[in-house]
Design a protein around this motif. Structure first.
Motif, mmCIF file in Angstrom:
data_model
loop_
_atom_site.group_PDB
_atom_site.id
_atom_site.type_symbol
_atom_site.label_atom_id
_atom_site.label_comp_id
_atom_site.label_asym_id
_atom_site.label_seq_id
_atom_site.Cartn_x
_atom_site.Cartn_y
_atom_site.Cartn_z
ATOM 1 N N ALA A 182 -1.588 -27.974 26.565
ATOM 2 C CA ALA A 182 -2.350 -28.281 27.780
ATOM 3 C C ALA A 182 -3.834 -27.998 27.582
ATOM 4 N N LEU A 183 -4.142 -26.932 26.854
ATOM 5 C CA LEU A 183 -5.540 -26.615 26.585
ATOM 6 C C LEU A 183 -6.195 -27.687 25.727
ATOM 7 N N GLU A 184 -5.477 -28.194 24.732
ATOM 8 C CA GLU A 184 -6.034 -29.240 23.875
ATOM 9 C C GLU A 184 -6.230 -30.540 24.658
ATOM 10 N N ASP A 185 -5.333 -30.835 25.591
ATOM 11 C CA ASP A 185 -5.538 -31.982 26.481
ATOM 12 C C ASP A 185 -6.865 -31.831 27.223
ATOM 13 N N ASP A 186 -7.086 -30.626 27.747
ATOM 14 C CA ASP A 186 -8.294 -30.344 28.522
ATOM 15 C C ASP A 186 -9.542 -30.438 27.651
ATOM 16 N N LEU A 187 -9.468 -29.875 26.440
ATOM 17 C CA LEU A 187 -10.615 -29.931 25.540
ATOM 18 C C LEU A 187 -10.967 -31.368 25.175
ATOM 19 N N GLY A 188 -9.943 -32.170 24.893
ATOM 20 C CA GLY A 188 -10.194 -33.564 24.560
ATOM 21 C C GLY A 188 -10.876 -34.301 25.690
ATOM 22 N N TYR A 189 -10.452 -34.025 26.920
ATOM 23 C CA TYR A 189 -11.051 -34.663 28.091
ATOM 24 C C TYR A 189 -12.492 -34.202 28.279
#
Length: 276
Positions: A182-189
């Motif tokens: 979930a954190l990597e999803d957020d970072l990518g966004y």
């Protein structure tokens, strides 16, 4: 004991330990941190607590700040850092100065005159309660300085390679095993989204090494086409003691491996390559 019983026992142990660690990632700041007697009575091994406590530094170290990536379209950038605090103060000025130096060295120019600072803290309420509270309070009192996001990272107690292949293939699809998904999803966004002004995203734990190394390596595998071998090597190359590389701890190594398997086998990112 039958194979089925062995499978169920291993599965329940793995899920208990992983979910137990993740369950406290979003504890409300009004909750008091665990005291030592509570830590002694946790229903799993205390080694992960000892490992997290290795990151004992609470002084901002500008040498640990690095520019990881800048998006050419959005202008947003990702930095990694140690805890941006000095004593009982958030080291805002020192953090910006270190970001400026890293940006100039990498990009050959100054930071944009106007940008939004996004502070992503990987601290947790078990071992970092005082520092986490200070950090959250700073941005609550100074919203013009940027915004604060909290995502505790614990790594994983066990290596994917400790399980039979069929069990590993089943476990790696679970969101709790990757933990940082979930954190990597957020970072990518955050990095890819075009805004009125660029976003300078700083991700950090305490020492800027173990948990931060895991998260940054995961970002590099998912978004920058880096293999697990290369990303893991870069995470291990971060300086610990003067002049000496300090390998990321076993919890972070295991967490990164689980996520690497997820990226390669579930998301189909073939550049991850071999996972050792």
């Amino acid at each position: 004991m039958s194979r089925l019983m062995v499978f169920l026992l291993a599965l329940s142990t793995s899920l208990l330990s992983t979910l137990s660690l993740s369950a406290y990632a979003e504890r409300d700041e009004g909750d008091s941190p665990f005291i030592s007697t509570e830590l002694n009575n946790l229903p799993y091994e205390r080694e992960w607590v000892n490992t997290l406590r290795r990151e004992s530094s609470t002084q901002f170290n500008p040498e640990r700040l690095q520019l990881v990536h800048c998006d050419e379209v959005s202008g947003n950038c990702l930095f990694r850092s140690s805890l941006p605090q000095k004593g009982n103060d958030f080291a805002y000025g020192e953090l910006r100065q270190a970001m400026q130096s890293a940006y100039r060295a990498r990009m050959g120019a100054s930071l944009p005159a106007r940008f939004e600072l996004v502070d992503i803290s990987l601290l947790n309420w078990f071992t970092d309660a005082k520092e986490l509270q200070l950090e959250k309070q700073y941005f609550r009192m100074n919203p013009e300085k940027g915004r604060f996001k909290h995502h505790a990272i614990y790594g994983a107690l066990s290596s994917p390679n400790a399980y039979p292949e069929t069990m590993k293939n089943w476990l790696e699809v679970l969101p709790s095993m990757g933990e940082i998904s979930a954190l990597e999803d957020d970072l990518g966004y955050l990095i890819s989204t075009v805004n009125d002004k660029p976003q300078m995203v700083v991700v950090h734990c305490r020492a800027g090494h173990d948990r931060t190394g895991e998260v940054v390596a995961a970002f590099q595998m998912r978004y920058l086409g880096m293999s697990h071998r290369e990303a893991f090597a870069k995470a291990n190359a971060t300086k610990g003691h003067p002049g000496k590389p300090l390998p990321i701890n076993p919890l972070s190594r295991n967490g990164l491996m689980w996520y690497a398997y997820y990226l390669r086998d579930v998301m189909g990112i073939s550049t991850v390559g071999d996972i050792e």
